[in-house]
Design an enzyme around this catalytic site. Sequence first.
Site, PDB file in Angstrom:
ATOM      1  N   ASP A 171     -12.741 -16.344 -31.874  1.00 45.45           N
ATOM      2  CA  ASP A 171     -12.195 -15.529 -32.960  1.00 45.45           C
ATOM      3  C   ASP A 171     -10.726 -15.927 -33.158  1.00 45.45           C
ATOM      4  O   ASP A 171     -10.435 -16.913 -33.824  1.00 45.45           O
ATOM      5  CB  ASP A 171     -12.388 -14.060 -32.541  1.00 45.45           C
ATOM      6  CG  ASP A 171     -12.034 -13.068 -33.613  1.00 45.45           C
ATOM      7  OD1 ASP A 171     -12.168 -13.393 -34.789  1.00 45.45           O
ATOM      8  OD2 ASP A 171     -11.623 -11.941 -33.275  1.00 45.45           O
ATOM      9  N   PHE A 208     -17.487  -8.807 -38.513  1.00 44.96           N
ATOM     10  CA  PHE A 208     -17.787  -8.460 -37.127  1.00 44.96           C
ATOM     11  C   PHE A 208     -19.296  -8.521 -36.928  1.00 44.96           C
ATOM     12  O   PHE A 208     -20.056  -7.845 -37.626  1.00 44.96           O
ATOM     13  CB  PHE A 208     -17.252  -7.073 -36.764  1.00 44.96           C
ATOM     14  CG  PHE A 208     -17.212  -6.883 -35.279  1.00 44.96           C
ATOM     15  CD1 PHE A 208     -16.159  -7.401 -34.540  1.00 44.96           C
ATOM     16  CD2 PHE A 208     -18.251  -6.249 -34.613  1.00 44.96           C
ATOM     17  CE1 PHE A 208     -16.135  -7.279 -33.165  1.00 44.96           C
ATOM     18  CE2 PHE A 208     -18.231  -6.126 -33.234  1.00 44.96           C
ATOM     19  CZ  PHE A 208     -17.173  -6.639 -32.507  1.00 44.96           C
ATOM     20  N   GLU A 230     -19.475 -20.244 -24.528  1.00 43.05           N
ATOM     21  CA  GLU A 230     -18.915 -18.998 -25.073  1.00 43.05           C
ATOM     22  C   GLU A 230     -19.750 -18.538 -26.265  1.00 43.05           C
ATOM     23  O   GLU A 230     -20.416 -19.346 -26.912  1.00 43.05           O
ATOM     24  CB  GLU A 230     -17.442 -19.258 -25.473  1.00 43.05           C
ATOM     25  CG  GLU A 230     -16.693 -18.113 -26.091  1.00 43.05           C
ATOM     26  CD  GLU A 230     -16.552 -16.872 -25.203  1.00 43.05           C
ATOM     27  OE1 GLU A 230     -17.599 -16.299 -24.831  1.00 43.05           O
ATOM     28  OE2 GLU A 230     -15.420 -16.464 -24.924  1.00 43.05           O
ATOM     29  N   ASP A 231     -19.716 -17.230 -26.522  1.00 46.28           N
ATOM     30  CA  ASP A 231     -20.467 -16.712 -27.665  1.00 46.28           C
ATOM     31  C   ASP A 231     -19.729 -16.918 -28.979  1.00 46.28           C
ATOM     32  O   ASP A 231     -20.304 -17.346 -29.964  1.00 46.28           O
ATOM     33  CB  ASP A 231     -20.809 -15.216 -27.456  1.00 46.28           C
ATOM     34  CG  ASP A 231     -19.585 -14.370 -27.092  1.00 46.28           C
ATOM     35  OD1 ASP A 231     -18.466 -14.914 -26.964  1.00 46.28           O
ATOM     36  OD2 ASP A 231     -19.749 -13.147 -26.929  1.00 46.28           O
ATOM     37  N   ARG A 245     -26.446  -5.791 -27.982  1.00 48.76           N
ATOM     38  CA  ARG A 245     -26.569  -7.134 -27.393  1.00 48.76           C
ATOM     39  C   ARG A 245     -28.010  -7.623 -27.427  1.00 48.76           C
ATOM     40  O   ARG A 245     -28.280  -8.809 -27.453  1.00 48.76           O
ATOM     41  CB  ARG A 245     -26.103  -7.127 -25.929  1.00 48.76           C
ATOM     42  CG  ARG A 245     -24.614  -6.903 -25.736  1.00 48.76           C
ATOM     43  CD  ARG A 245     -24.244  -7.177 -24.277  1.00 48.76           C
ATOM     44  NE  ARG A 245     -22.937  -6.643 -23.909  1.00 48.76           N
ATOM     45  CZ  ARG A 245     -21.777  -7.254 -24.101  1.00 48.76           C
ATOM     46  NH1 ARG A 245     -21.745  -8.422 -24.692  1.00 48.76           N
ATOM     47  NH2 ARG A 245     -20.658  -6.697 -23.713  1.00 48.76           N
TER      48      ARG A 245
HETATM   49  P1  IMP Z   1     -10.669 -14.243 -29.217  1.00 49.91           P
HETATM   50  O1  IMP Z   1      -9.811 -14.251 -27.999  1.00 49.91           O
HETATM   51  O2  IMP Z   1     -10.026 -13.478 -30.341  1.00 49.91           O
HETATM   52  O3  IMP Z   1     -11.102 -15.620 -29.672  1.00 49.91           O
HETATM   53  O4  IMP Z   1     -11.909 -13.356 -28.894  1.00 49.91           O
HETATM   54  C1  IMP Z   1     -13.047 -13.767 -28.364  1.00 49.91           C
HETATM   55  C2  IMP Z   1     -13.837 -12.574 -27.893  1.00 49.91           C
HETATM   56  O5  IMP Z   1     -13.731 -11.440 -28.796  1.00 49.91           O
HETATM   57  C3  IMP Z   1     -15.299 -12.934 -27.867  1.00 49.91           C
HETATM   58  O6  IMP Z   1     -15.669 -13.505 -26.636  1.00 49.91           O
HETATM   59  C4  IMP Z   1     -15.953 -11.592 -28.129  1.00 49.91           C
HETATM   60  O7  IMP Z   1     -16.086 -10.885 -26.922  1.00 49.91           O
HETATM   61  C5  IMP Z   1     -14.977 -10.836 -29.001  1.00 49.91           C
HETATM   62  N1  IMP Z   1     -15.342 -10.944 -30.423  1.00 49.91           N
HETATM   63  C6  IMP Z   1     -14.645 -11.545 -31.399  1.00 49.91           C
HETATM   64  N2  IMP Z   1     -15.270 -11.442 -32.579  1.00 49.91           N
HETATM   65  C7  IMP Z   1     -16.416 -10.757 -32.333  1.00 49.91           C
HETATM   66  C8  IMP Z   1     -17.515 -10.326 -33.169  1.00 49.91           C
HETATM   67  O8  IMP Z   1     -17.578 -10.563 -34.393  1.00 49.91           O
HETATM   68  N3  IMP Z   1     -18.496  -9.647 -32.540  1.00 49.91           N
HETATM   69  C9  IMP Z   1     -18.490  -9.375 -31.211  1.00 49.91           C
HETATM   70  N4  IMP Z   1     -17.491  -9.753 -30.392  1.00 49.91           N
HETATM   71  C10 IMP Z   1     -16.458 -10.434 -30.957  1.00 49.91           C
END
Ligand code: IMP
Length: 178
Positions: free
Chosen positions: A101, A150, A97-98, A163
């Site tokens: 959050d 962000f 995963e990237d 990207r």
């Molecule tokens: P989570 O479900 O809140 O953990 O969100 C994860 C997803 O939100 C990631 O896979 C990203 O697609 C997006 N995301 C969360 N924070 C960022 C950020 O700082 N930049 C870009 N995408 C983000």
Amino acid sequence: MNQELEVLLSREKIALRVAELADDISRDYREQPPLLICVLKGAVIFMSDLMRLLKIPVEIDFMAVSSYGSATASSGVVRILKDLEQSIQGRDVLIVEDIVDTGLTLNYLRENLASRQPRSLKVVTLLDKPSRRRVSFNPDYCGFAIPDRFVVGYGLDFNEQYRYLPDICVLHNEANSG
Ligand code: IMP
């Protein structure tokens, strides 16, 4: 909208850390090479760099998920847009995963994949924003813990933009004025 980019993690710093993660993963999985599951689209660059540094013969597959809601806030509702092409029953699976959050996306994904009875299931994330967590979730491998900003670049987007950037940058704009 007035948008400004500030480098948070340079390409050199990212490359060094990805190599360290590859060493850890190669060591931990030397007896049982894993199936890497790339979570589209953000993890594409991370996974392609990581897999080329691994010293074990991995296989790869892809999943795409989307959460409803605004571009920068997770709603917690996860929809599978593209599923795996194969069964993972009995496999050693490593989700790539990237960023983690709130943790909602990976929490859902991990439960979903666990129900398919892999032999083991772990998560590697390049970035982690621990201060944003809404559900308890700890990645097994993490590149960098970052503050609540962000970020874009190295696969990460804002409205599908940025990207392609080789560095990871903080995006300053009207919606994210921090
Ligand atoms: P989570 O479900 O809140 O953990 O969100 C994860 C997803 O939100 C990631 O896979 C990203 O697609 C997006 N995301 C969360 N924070 C960022 C950020 O700082 N930049 C870009 N995408 C983000």
